[in-house]
Design an enzyme around this catalytic site. Structure first.
Site, PDB file in Angstrom:
ATOM      1  N   GLN A  77      11.424  52.478  36.328  1.00 36.17           N
ATOM      2  CA  GLN A  77      11.415  53.760  35.774  1.00 36.17           C
ATOM      3  C   GLN A  77      12.295  53.787  34.356  1.00 36.17           C
ATOM      4  O   GLN A  77      12.016  54.402  33.786  1.00 36.17           O
ATOM      5  CB  GLN A  77      12.132  54.784  36.786  1.00 36.17           C
ATOM      6  N   LYS A 124      28.258  60.691  -7.003  1.00 30.48           N
ATOM      7  CA  LYS A 124      27.381  59.797  -6.100  1.00 30.48           C
ATOM      8  C   LYS A 124      26.144  60.327  -5.925  1.00 30.48           C
ATOM      9  O   LYS A 124      25.919  61.632  -5.787  1.00 30.48           O
ATOM     10  CB  LYS A 124      28.277  59.897  -4.903  1.00 30.48           C
ATOM     11  N   SER A 170      12.679  61.759  36.874  1.00 23.65           N
ATOM     12  CA  SER A 170      12.326  61.182  35.520  1.00 23.65           C
ATOM     13  C   SER A 170      11.794  62.188  34.577  1.00 23.65           C
ATOM     14  O   SER A 170      11.313  62.033  33.469  1.00 23.65           O
ATOM     15  CB  SER A 170      11.627  60.021  35.619  1.00 23.65           C
ATOM     16  N   TYR A 206       6.752  47.121  43.098  1.00 17.81           N
ATOM     17  CA  TYR A 206       7.274  47.961  42.615  1.00 17.81           C
ATOM     18  C   TYR A 206       8.781  48.493  42.854  1.00 17.81           C
ATOM     19  O   TYR A 206       9.304  48.254  44.078  1.00 17.81           O
ATOM     20  CB  TYR A 206       6.648  49.497  42.556  1.00 17.81           C
ATOM     21  N   ASN A 233      23.831  58.594  -3.129  1.00 17.83           N
ATOM     22  CA  ASN A 233      23.858  57.605  -2.135  1.00 17.83           C
ATOM     23  C   ASN A 233      22.278  57.172  -1.472  1.00 17.83           C
ATOM     24  O   ASN A 233      21.620  58.072  -1.413  1.00 17.83           O
ATOM     25  CB  ASN A 233      24.735  57.885  -1.100  1.00 17.83           C
ATOM     26  N   GLU A 249      19.941  53.229   4.248  1.00 19.98           N
ATOM     27  CA  GLU A 249      21.234  52.681   4.956  1.00 19.98           C
ATOM     28  C   GLU A 249      20.529  53.120   6.260  1.00 19.98           C
ATOM     29  O   GLU A 249      20.859  52.497   7.499  1.00 19.98           O
ATOM     30  CB  GLU A 249      22.130  53.388   4.585  1.00 19.98           C
TER      31      GLU A 249
HETATM   32  N1  ARG Z   1       8.954  58.150  38.196  1.00 20.64           N
HETATM   33  C1  ARG Z   1       8.632  56.912  38.514  1.00 20.64           C
HETATM   34  C2  ARG Z   1       8.625  55.753  37.636  1.00 20.64           C
HETATM   35  O1  ARG Z   1       8.540  56.245  36.545  1.00 20.64           O
HETATM   36  C3  ARG Z   1       7.153  56.958  39.198  1.00 20.64           C
HETATM   37  C4  ARG Z   1       6.785  56.175  40.299  1.00 20.64           C
HETATM   38  C5  ARG Z   1       7.521  56.478  41.340  1.00 20.64           C
HETATM   39  N2  ARG Z   1       7.243  55.686  42.458  1.00 20.64           N
HETATM   40  C6  ARG Z   1       7.780  55.367  43.715  1.00 20.64           C
HETATM   41  N3  ARG Z   1       7.516  54.615  44.635  1.00 20.64           N
HETATM   42  N4  ARG Z   1       9.031  55.763  43.730  1.00 20.64           N
HETATM   43  O2  ARG Z   1       8.282  54.606  37.803  1.00 20.64           O
END
Ligand code: ARG
Length: 458
Positions: free
Chosen positions: A322, A283, A23, A317, A285, A290
């Protein structure tokens, strides 16, 4: 690939799986919150005797250095780290050695990310509020300048009764008051600290959750560790507030687009906020209005996405969580940009007061007042309604407004009409007589503007 959890694995993660799971691409914008939360956690660990004072000092210094370097561009967040938490911890350990490895004592990425998101959204709520407030300031100025700018008020998109531009603008001011009060409710409700909830079941270390909560500006620690790591209600509430703000902006944009059209000509959007056509040279616009109207869709989309993501998540969790980030980040950027663009557009927009007043006169917006005139002369309202209905028909036939009819013509319809009818149906009289609280009459609208001024100053 740099990850925090290699120990129990005998084989590397597949490259594409790693990328799918990572992420860092989007949670890198949480670096400030991640560092702030870690400083709070380390400070608490040392107060509780879980790490030494020196270890804490070295962690705090290392984290501050990382933040400063990220801010001045000497350090870059790169994608070989799984997420922002891994990045910060790796950089810290690289710099300060073993003390860095102790930072995560009594903590999980689950409470860490829950905290980072709360800190980020809390700040975003404040920023949205100040942008909406700025727009309200611009609207207040329009109101002050246009207490006597008459224009048609519409129902069913048909001219209905005369109002003023101040009054029409005041309707939006009220919507934005509600938006800001929603933001303030959300901020109050969300302001509890999840740090110290661990992975889901707290921890065996003697953490002081009250201390970290206060350190980070929260009212209290959260009440249940399983809920803490999987609660994203506040993101949904915030997306809901953002969606309603966009709905309000979009309605206003729709009106501005109409008003700016060749048919209405009530306003002229400034050249700086308009665009041209590549083929039609004439024109100009209203693209900004919009686009704001159009971008409303993606903010609603973020709200629907988040609600749907949450609906099947068992405690506590799960990695689905994520998915709480990209939608809300996009919504925050979108709303912030839309508010900025919209405010700039209305501040520079020219109102054609003469066209607005002419339009109010031309659309029989004073027909109700003409009926009320007859009522004052003693006619029952139902009869007056029907008499004025006939009068309007006749006016349409003669292509005249009510005030353009001669007294003889009027008397042919009802002998109760007198010379004072002209004053009674003038735009000024029609508006000025409307003095109920919340109506467009100059006196009550002036009082409303005073109250709005106090509200903005308060
Ligand atoms: N990148 C993860 C999120 O945004 C962080 C938490 C990860 N925790 C885990 N147990 N994999 O949720």
């Amino acid at each position: 690939m740099a990850q925090l959890w290699g120990g129990r694995f005998t084989k590397e993660t597949d490259k594409n799986v790693y990328l799918f799971n990572a992420s860092i691409n989007f949670d890198k914008r949480l670096y400030k919150q991640d560092i702030e939360g870690s400083i709070a956690h380390a400070t608490m660990l040392s107060r509780q005797g879980i790490i030494s004072e020196e270890e804490k000092d070295s962690i705090v210094k290392g984290l501050n250095d990382i933040r400063n370097e990220l801010e001045n561009g000497t350090l870059e967040i790169t994608e070989e780290y799984e997420d922002i938490h891994s990045f910060v911890e790796a950089k810290l350990t690289e710099r300060i050695g073993d003390a860095g490895k102790k930072l995560h004592t009594g903590r999980s990425r689950n409470d860490q990310v829950a905290l980072d998101m709360k800190l980020y959204i809390r700040n975003a709520v404040d920023e949205t509020d100040s942008r909406v407030k700025e727009l309200q300031g611009a609207l207040l100025k329009i109101m002050e300048d246009n207490l006597d700018t008459y224009m048609p008020g519409f129902t069913h998109m048909q001219k209905a009764q005369p109002v003023t531009l101040a009054h029409h603008t005041g309707a939006y001011f009220e919507m934005f008051i509600r938006d800001r009060s929603r933001l303030s409710d959300i901020r109050k409700r969300m302001n509890t600290c999840p740090l110290g909830s661990g992975a889901l079941a707290g921890t065996t270390y003697p953490l002081d959750r009250d201390f970290t909560a206060e350190f980070l500006g929260f009212d209290a620690p959260t009440g249940n560790s399983m809920d803490s790591v999987s609660d994203r209600d506040y993101i949904i509430e915030y997306l809901d507030a953002l969606s309603i703000i966009m709905m309000h902006l979009s309605r206003f944009c729709e009106e501005i687009i109409c008003w700016n059209s060749n048919e209405y000509r009530f306003v002229e959007i400034d050249d700086g906020f308009s665009t041209g056509s590549s083929i039609m040279p004439q024109k100009k616009n209203p693209d900004i209005a919009e686009l704001v109207r159009g971008k409303t869709g993606r903010v609603y989309g973020a709200l629907m996405g988040m609600l749907t993501t949450m609906k099947g998540i068992p405690l506590a969790y799960n990695k689905d969580l994520q998915e709480d980030k990209e939608g809300v980040f996009d919504a925050i950027d979108t709303v912030s940009e839309c508010l900025e663009m919209f405010t700039g557009m209305v501040v520079t927009m020219k109102f054609r007061r003469d066209v607005m007043e002419e339009s109010a006169k031309k659309g029989f917006t004073n027909a109700t007042d003409a009926a009320d005139y007859l009522v004052r002369k003693g006619m029952p309202f139902r009869d007056a309604h029907s008499v004025i209905g006939r009068l309007v028909l006749e006016c349409i036939d003669k292509d005249k407004s009510i005030e353009e009819m001669s007294l003889e013509e009027l008397k042919e319809i009802s002998s109760m009409f007198d010379e004072d009818i002209y004053e009674a149906v003038s735009m000024k009289t029609c508006v000025e007589r409307r003095l109920t609280k919340g109506a467009p009459g100059h006196k009550v609208m002036e009082e409303a503007v005073e109250a709005y001024k106090k509200y903005l100053a308060g």
